[in-house]
Design an enzyme around this catalytic site. Structure first.
Site, mmCIF file in Angstrom:
data_model
loop_
_atom_site.group_PDB
_atom_site.id
_atom_site.type_symbol
_atom_site.label_atom_id
_atom_site.label_comp_id
_atom_site.label_asym_id
_atom_site.label_seq_id
_atom_site.Cartn_x
_atom_site.Cartn_y
_atom_site.Cartn_z
ATOM 1 N N HIS A 1 -5.551 4.625 10.826
ATOM 2 C CA HIS A 1 -6.323 3.434 11.200
ATOM 3 C C HIS A 1 -7.760 3.819 11.574
ATOM 4 C CE1 HIS A 1 -2.702 1.238 10.774
ATOM 5 N NE2 HIS A 1 -2.122 1.681 11.872
ATOM 6 N N ASP B 1 -4.984 -2.172 3.128
ATOM 7 C CA ASP B 1 -3.639 -1.618 3.291
ATOM 8 C C ASP B 1 -3.590 -0.141 2.887
ATOM 9 O OD1 ASP B 1 -0.995 -1.811 4.058
ATOM 10 O OD2 ASP B 1 -0.302 -2.451 2.073
ATOM 11 N N LEU C 1 -25.236 -10.985 6.487
ATOM 12 C CA LEU C 1 -23.841 -10.932 6.017
ATOM 13 C C LEU C 1 -22.953 -11.461 7.137
ATOM 14 C CD1 LEU C 1 -21.572 -9.701 4.053
ATOM 15 C CD2 LEU C 1 -21.672 -7.678 5.523
HETATM 16 C C1 IPE Z 1 -1.121 -6.596 5.526
HETATM 17 O O1 IPE Z 1 -0.596 -5.328 5.447
HETATM 18 C C2 IPE Z 1 -1.802 -6.797 6.854
HETATM 19 C C3 IPE Z 1 -3.042 -6.069 7.038
HETATM 20 C C4 IPE Z 1 -3.637 -5.299 6.157
HETATM 21 C C5 IPE Z 1 -3.671 -6.257 8.321
HETATM 22 P P1 IPE Z 1 0.915 -5.019 5.879
HETATM 23 O O2 IPE Z 1 1.110 -3.569 5.657
HETATM 24 O O3 IPE Z 1 1.182 -5.526 7.233
HETATM 25 O O4 IPE Z 1 1.737 -5.897 4.831
HETATM 26 P P2 IPE Z 1 3.219 -5.722 4.293
HETATM 27 O O5 IPE Z 1 4.116 -5.571 5.498
HETATM 28 O O6 IPE Z 1 3.249 -4.507 3.432
HETATM 29 O O7 IPE Z 1 3.479 -6.971 3.505
HETATM 30 C C1 IPE Z 2 -2.997 -1.438 6.896
HETATM 31 O O1 IPE Z 2 -2.405 -0.207 6.763
HETATM 32 C C2 IPE Z 2 -3.549 -1.657 8.284
HETATM 33 C C3 IPE Z 2 -2.764 -2.594 9.105
HETATM 34 C C4 IPE Z 2 -1.767 -3.314 8.688
HETATM 35 C C5 IPE Z 2 -3.143 -2.717 10.490
HETATM 36 P P1 IPE Z 2 -0.879 0.007 7.093
HETATM 37 O O2 IPE Z 2 -0.760 0.432 8.510
HETATM 38 O O3 IPE Z 2 -0.070 -1.187 6.710
HETATM 39 O O4 IPE Z 2 -0.558 1.225 6.137
HETATM 40 P P2 IPE Z 2 0.755 1.428 5.261
HETATM 41 O O5 IPE Z 2 0.898 0.210 4.394
HETATM 42 O O6 IPE Z 2 1.898 1.588 6.204
HETATM 43 O O7 IPE Z 2 0.456 2.648 4.468
HETATM 44 MG MG MG Z 3 0.844 -1.737 4.991
#
Ligand code: IPE
Ligand code: IPE
Ligand code: MG
Length: 253
Positions: free
Chosen positions: A47, A30, A141
């Site tokens: 990303h 995240d 792995l």
């Molecule tokens: C969790 O992150 C999903 C992934 C890392 C793929 P999100 O950014 O979607 O989660 P929330 O919305 O903060 O709970």
């Molecule tokens: C996690 O990073 C990746 C995915 C959920 C695909 P985010 O896109 O949720 O990044 P933040 O949480 O908005 O910073």
């Molecule tokens: Mg996020």
């Protein structure tokens, strides 16, 4: 999040007991969007930078002899994001499957996917299936990517298929136990995670591996995923090595 980000360079890799490295590490990757926003970049750039971190962490896991690495890359709830971001994430998976295949083969990494493949674009789905097939016998792995994954969707899918097998008499109700349920999940055949890491500062599970993390050790860190590097992984493993896992029992005398 208003807290300042700790400097990504500020972590020094601690000494690890290589005999007690977790067999299965699961990561909620995240913070890509916030990493990009902090640099005035579009979220898609976050990303893309996150993919670099994936490469580094696969390499580090190989070095530490981790057996299974599960990465949460796209949740069933992430379809709620703007269409251009969803599209960028889908494109990134497709590109990564092409670009990384050679390195996966060289490193002996077996690629697996946990999630609902049926609702992906047919071409992307086919690509996934090909990489799964080609890397199937790689010994070093297991890289298990949770994509279009939701813990509740996984359980619903398992209940449906188990229900069918019960109705047809393929299995009797008395035979249903934890091991049987586990075989109906996307993660069939994989051990439960020993350590779950979430980057990006949030302390929640966000519908990840709900069944499998019953006794997993949880580790949260502030670093945004694109900045996560080997020393951060080592810090998480070191913390894991200080935990006492009791599984509901008591400490050994
Ligand atoms: C969790 O992150 C999903 C992934 C890392 C793929 P999100 O950014 O979607 O989660 P929330 O919305 O903060 O709970
Ligand atoms: C996690 O990073 C990746 C995915 C959920 C695909 P985010 O896109 O949720 O990044 P933040 O949480 O908005 O910073
Ligand atoms: Mg996020």
């Amino acid at each position: 999040m208003s807290d300042p980000q700790p400097s990504p360079q500020s972590v020094i890799a601690p000494a690890l007991d290589l005999a007690r490295v977790p067999s299965h590490i699961a990561i909620i990757m995240d913070g890509n969007g916030r990493w990009a926003a902090a640099r005035g970049l579009p979220r898609a750039a976050g990303h893309r930078a996150g993919l670099e971190a994936v490469r580094r962490i696969i390499e580090a896991c190989r070095e530490y002899r981790v057996r299974v690495l599960t990465l949460y890359a796209f949740s069933t709830e992430n379809w709620r994001r703007p269409p251009d971001e969803v599209e960028a994430l889908m494109r990134l998976l497709g590109e990564a499957l092409v670009d990384e295949l050679e390195d996966l083969m060289e490193a002996g990494v077996q690629f697996r996917m946990s999630g609902d493949l049926d609702t992906l674009e047919p071409a992307l789905r086919k690509q996934v299936e090909q990489v799964v097939a080609v890397t199937h016998d790689n010994p070093n792995l297991v890289l298990n990517v949770a994509y279009n994954y939701g813990g509740r969707a996984e359980i619903i899918d398992a209940v449906r298929r188990l229900g069918r097998d019960l109705a047809s008499g393929h299995i009797i109700p008395q035979a249903v136990d934890e091991a049987v349920v586990g075989r109906y999940l996307y993660t069939a055949g994989l051990p439960d995670p020993d350590l779950l890491i979430r980057t990006g500062g949030e302390q929640r599970v966000s519908n990840f591996l709900l069944w499998q993390i019953a006794y997993t050790e949880l580790y949260f860190c502030e670093v945004y995923w694109p900045d996560f590097d080997k020393p951060h992984l080592a810090a998480a493993i070191a913390e894991y090595q200080h935990r006492r896992r009791r599984f509901g029992g008591i400490e050994d005398a």
